[in-house]
Design a protein around this motif. Structure first.
Motif, PDB file in Angstrom:
ATOM      1  N   PRO A 194       0.599  -1.250  -0.371  1.00 46.73           N
ATOM      2  CA  PRO A 194      -0.135   0.322   0.119  1.00 46.73           C
ATOM      3  C   PRO A 194       0.700   1.340   0.088  1.00 46.73           C
ATOM      4  CG  PRO A 194      -0.927  -1.526   1.485  1.00 46.73           C
ATOM      5  CD  PRO A 194       0.548  -2.333   1.206  1.00 46.73           C
ATOM      6  N   LEU A 195       0.229   2.225  -0.712  1.00 45.39           N
ATOM      7  CA  LEU A 195       1.064   3.596  -1.180  1.00 45.39           C
ATOM      8  C   LEU A 195       0.352   4.167  -0.822  1.00 45.39           C
ATOM      9  CD1 LEU A 195       3.091   4.909  -4.103  1.00 45.39           C
ATOM     10  CD2 LEU A 195       1.530   5.746  -3.289  1.00 45.39           C
ATOM     11  N   SER A 196       0.845   5.728   0.458  1.00 48.41           N
ATOM     12  CA  SER A 196      -0.443   6.541   0.767  1.00 48.41           C
ATOM     13  C   SER A 196       0.832   8.195   0.270  1.00 48.41           C
ATOM     14  CB  SER A 196      -0.932   6.412   2.392  1.00 48.41           C
ATOM     15  OG  SER A 196      -0.801   7.206   2.583  1.00 48.41           O
TER      16      SER A 196
ATOM     17  N   LYS B 235       0.100  12.657  -0.210  1.00 48.84           N
ATOM     18  CA  LYS B 235      -0.182  13.471  -0.335  1.00 48.84           C
ATOM     19  C   LYS B 235      -0.972  13.373  -1.857  1.00 48.84           C
ATOM     20  CE  LYS B 235      -0.327  18.574  -0.392  1.00 48.84           C
ATOM     21  NZ  LYS B 235       0.950  19.865  -0.843  1.00 48.84           N
TER      22      LYS B 235
ATOM     23  N   GLN C  85      -4.186   7.421  -2.112  1.00 48.93           N
ATOM     24  CA  GLN C  85      -3.856   6.115  -1.370  1.00 48.93           C
ATOM     25  C   GLN C  85      -3.447   5.290  -1.518  1.00 48.93           C
ATOM     26  OE1 GLN C  85      -6.678   8.608   0.475  1.00 48.93           O
ATOM     27  NE2 GLN C  85      -4.267   9.645   0.532  1.00 48.93           N
TER      28      GLN C  85
ATOM     29  N   ALA D 134      -4.206   0.492  -2.540  1.00 47.02           N
ATOM     30  CA  ALA D 134      -3.549  -0.573  -1.635  1.00 47.02           C
ATOM     31  C   ALA D 134      -4.651  -1.475  -2.935  1.00 47.02           C
ATOM     32  CB  ALA D 134      -4.502  -0.961  -0.670  1.00 47.02           C
TER      33      ALA D 134
ATOM     34  N   THR E 280     -13.140   7.772  -5.954  1.00 52.36           N
ATOM     35  CA  THR E 280     -12.322   6.010  -6.022  1.00 52.36           C
ATOM     36  C   THR E 280     -11.445   6.143  -7.723  1.00 52.36           C
ATOM     37  OG1 THR E 280     -13.530   6.536  -3.969  1.00 52.36           O
ATOM     38  CG2 THR E 280     -12.673   4.097  -4.867  1.00 52.36           C
TER      39      THR E 280
ATOM     40  N   ASP F 230     -12.629   3.487   3.140  1.00 50.47           N
ATOM     41  CA  ASP F 230     -10.761   4.071   3.252  1.00 50.47           C
ATOM     42  C   ASP F 230     -10.824   2.422   2.295  1.00 50.47           C
ATOM     43  OD1 ASP F 230      -8.991   2.287   4.784  1.00 50.47           O
ATOM     44  OD2 ASP F 230      -8.420   4.054   4.709  1.00 50.47           O
ATOM     45  N   GLU F 231      -9.851   2.803   1.810  1.00 50.86           N
ATOM     46  CA  GLU F 231      -9.351   1.631   0.981  1.00 50.86           C
ATOM     47  C   GLU F 231      -9.321   0.640   1.095  1.00 50.86           C
ATOM     48  OE1 GLU F 231      -7.423   4.683   1.216  1.00 50.86           O
ATOM     49  OE2 GLU F 231      -5.728   4.148   2.009  1.00 50.86           O
ATOM     50  N   GLN F 232      -8.509  -0.131   1.970  1.00 49.80           N
ATOM     51  CA  GLN F 232      -7.986  -1.114   2.883  1.00 49.80           C
ATOM     52  C   GLN F 232      -9.397  -1.904   3.408  1.00 49.80           C
ATOM     53  OE1 GLN F 232      -5.649  -2.358   3.138  1.00 49.80           O
ATOM     54  NE2 GLN F 232      -3.834  -1.118   2.789  1.00 49.80           N
TER      55      GLN F 232
ATOM     56  N   ALA G 195      -7.244   3.501  -5.619  1.00 48.82           N
ATOM     57  CA  ALA G 195      -6.834   4.629  -5.987  1.00 48.82           C
ATOM     58  C   ALA G 195      -7.691   5.648  -4.658  1.00 48.82           C
ATOM     59  CB  ALA G 195      -5.993   4.924  -6.359  1.00 48.82           C
ATOM     60  N   LYS G 196      -7.499   5.733  -3.134  1.00 49.98           N
ATOM     61  CA  LYS G 196      -7.830   6.780  -3.185  1.00 49.98           C
ATOM     62  C   LYS G 196      -7.898   8.159  -3.651  1.00 49.98           C
ATOM     63  CE  LYS G 196     -11.403   6.256  -0.772  1.00 49.98           C
ATOM     64  NZ  LYS G 196     -12.575   5.668  -1.489  1.00 49.98           N
TER      65      LYS G 196
END
Lengths: 110, 508
Positions: free
Chosen positions: B288-290, B292, B295, B297, B444, B478-480, B505-506
């Protein structure tokens, strides 16, 4: 089933194409390519599903036909089959027709 | 020769006519008896009056041994056949040729030999039996051959291992019951070409490879997927042996298929390998990448087989991210290996090409170079690639024969990512029609493999719409959490026929 109409040769395939008959489908396409006609139609009217290997074979045959100065098109592309062909974007490199008549008209220049 | 012989015998003593018979034997009068044993005996007590010298070879005893021992027949016969020896004397009165098959023991080398003995009476002028004579033929080699043939037949019929014999042109000649059990095919398959058992799972080159291996080494072994009579396919470890004729020419090919028990052991071992391979495959998926404005996953549920799904994302610069999801044609180790080979190229290809058109063209070039043989396509994959610009709030995407991804906007509208090109590796040159879409903060992006839309009823379009509609109520999660929801949704369906993977991807 195969029918010959002057320079046009049609392979009619009516079963869904799955792992169980993909070998027979491959043989049928191979036979179609070896025909003397330059204009080839695979009529898939009645086919609702074709798996990824079958799609690969059609694309492969289109390219092989092209390299022999022939053209292969698919007819009977409606309903669920049309959706599959649309997703894989086969219309970007080959002709797809709803009926065999339209495919024949295309080859006849009508 | 035999009829009336007794009258002549009466005129001379035993020694005289025994000498006469010996001379006749030397003169080869007993045509065809060179290897056989000819004897004459008294009917009352079985006393041998004459026996040809060939008895030395068959019985390991000289003629004199026969003349001097009234129990010689018992001595040479196998203990299990003593009853047959006793039986033969009373039968002489029947005046018919009597044939007995039994075993004898060669007294010199101790070997057991099978013989057939033809016994017939010697009649006087009024037709009374005066002597009996017999011809003994050695059947050992024939019996051994018969035994071997019977053994081979028994083995062929009863062995649990399925067997198939073809001629040199791979036309099926022989099958055994285990083969029928395995494939469902009985005698109707005799005379059919071996191609009737091909599944279409392999390209023609595979069978050429097998045939080439047999030609080169006389044998080929490996696991092959065979087609059964009911249309299903079945994997069996298969050994193919070339059987040559006396001149060295190929006469038959023998196919031996592993039994189900062997297959289960083998499968257990392969399952361990596959479990390991799946773990390796999972580990190459991006974490997962977060950052600015974005996000990302992903989730991946492998099917029963090793599959060809893979996703990855890369930050390209401070404002752009490349997100990629692919699905190789077919399943199994080959699809998985192709997936891994693309994975190894992907970072370089995306960082260099950046935009969808360039990324897909470059991947297509690699696929054609690696997996396109003799002018024929061997493998291809479908993929979706999205370049996200978080500063411009813009995505540029292309779908290479892949089910359309979704861009859910905060206002509830959904755009499908349906522009692109044919699958990667299928065509010599790709014409990529990429799409661009703006998004609002809170949008999203959902990408998925076709495992998400398989197994449901309805047309492909209906399945895509059903999946989109199933996502919609949860899209603000939330993506997760959204991915956990998807995992639960697919996990409850049991083992999946195809891999399922999804990327969320959010976008801020």
């Amino acid at each position: 089933m195969e029918t010959k109409q002057e320079a046009i040769f049609t392979l009619t395939w009516t079963e869904d194409i799955t792992l169980n008959n993909i070998g027979v489908f491959r043989q049928a396409l191979k036979q179609l390519l070896s025909e003397g006609a330059d204009q080839l139609i695979v009529n898939m009217e009645g086919v609702k599903y074709i798996n990824s290997a079958g799609l690969g074979m059609i694309a492969d045959c289109v390219m092989t036909a092209r390299s022999k100065q022939k053209e292969l098109v698919v007819a009977g592309v409606t309903g669920s089959l049309e959706e599959i062909f649309r997703i894989v974007k086969f219309s970007s490199f080959m002709k797809l027709f709803p009926t065999e008549k339209e495919a024949i008209d295309y080859f006849s220049g009508e | 020769m035999v009829d009336g012989f007794w009258d002549d015998v009466q005129r001379y003593d035993h020694q005289a006519w025994r000498g006469l018979l010996r001379e006749l034997e030397r003169m080869n009068v007993f045509a065809g008896l060179q290897d056989d044993v000819y004897w004459v005996a008294e009917p009352e007590n079985g006393q041998i009056l004459f026996i040809s010298s060939s008895c030395e070879q068959l019985y390991g005893l000289s003629p004199d041994d026969f003349y001097g021992d009234p129990n010689v027949w018992m001595r040479v016969s196998h203990p299990d056949d003593h009853a047959k020896v006793v039986e033969k004397w009373p039968l002489f009165s029947l005046k018919n040729t009597n044939i007995k098959k039994y075993r004898i023991i060669n007294q010199r080398d101790g070997s057991v030999r099978w013989v057939i003995e033809k016994i017939f009476p010697v009649l006087d002028r009024i037709g009374e039996t005066r002597l009996i004579s017999g011809v003994v033929t050695d059947l050992t080699s024939i019996k051994r051959m018969e035994d071997e043939q019977r053994l081979a037949r028994d083995v062929y019929d009863t062995i649990e291992q399925a067997m198939l014999v073809t001629d040199e042109k791979f036309i099926i000649q022989l099958i055994n019951p285990a083969f029928t059990k395995f494939t469902g095919y009985g005698s109707e398959i005799i005379g059919q070409p071996l191609t009737i058992l091909y599944t279409g799972y392999y390209d023609a080159w595979f069978y050429d490879f097998v045939k080439g291996g047999i030609k080169k080494k006389g044998e080929w072994g490996g696991r092959i997927r065979w087609r059964t009579k009911n249309g299903s396919s079945c994997v069996r470890k298969t050994i193919v042996r070339e059987i040559s004729g006396s001149m060295g020419e190929t006469v038959f090919y023998l196919f031996l298929f592993s039994s189900l028990a062997d297959e289960m052991l083998s499968i257990a071992s392969i399952k361990d390998d596959l479990r390991l391979a799946r773990e390796v495959q999972k580990r190459v998926l991006s974490k997962p990448l977060s950052a600015k404005g974005i996000q990302i996953a992903g989730t991946y549920i492998p099917s029963r087989e090793l599959g060809g799904d893979m996703y990855a994302w890369y930050p390209i610069d401070k404002q752009r991210y490349g997100i990629f999801l692919m699905d190789v044609m077919g399943h199994g180790a080959a699809a998985s290996l192709i997936c891994m080979s693309v994975r190894s190229l992907l970072n370089g290809v995306i960082r260099k090409g950046i935009v969808p058109t360039e990324v897909f063209r470059e991947l297509n070039r690699h696929m054609r170079q690696l997996y396109h043989e003799n002018g024929r396509m061997t493998y291809y994959f479908t993929a979706v690639y999205v370049l996200v610009d978080v500063k411009e709030r813009m995505i540029e995407y292309a779908s290479a024969g892949h089910p359309p991804g979704f861009l859910f906007q905060p206002d509830g509208t959904v755009a499908e990512l349906d522009r692109g090109c044919a699958p990667i590796g299928l065509l010599p040159r790709l014409f990529v029609d990429s799409g661009r879409l703006r998004y609002e903060p809170g949008a999203t992006l959902v990408l998925y493999s076709d495992g998400a839309i398989e197994g449901e009823t309805g047309s492909v379009r209906q399945k895509i719409e059903a999946f989109r509609d199933a996502l919609a109520p949860h899209i603000l999660l939330d993506e997760q959490v959204l991915l956990d929801h998807l995992r639960r949704h697919f996990a409850q369906k049991g083992p999946l026929p195809d891999d399922f993977s999804a990327v969320v991807a959010k976008l801020g």
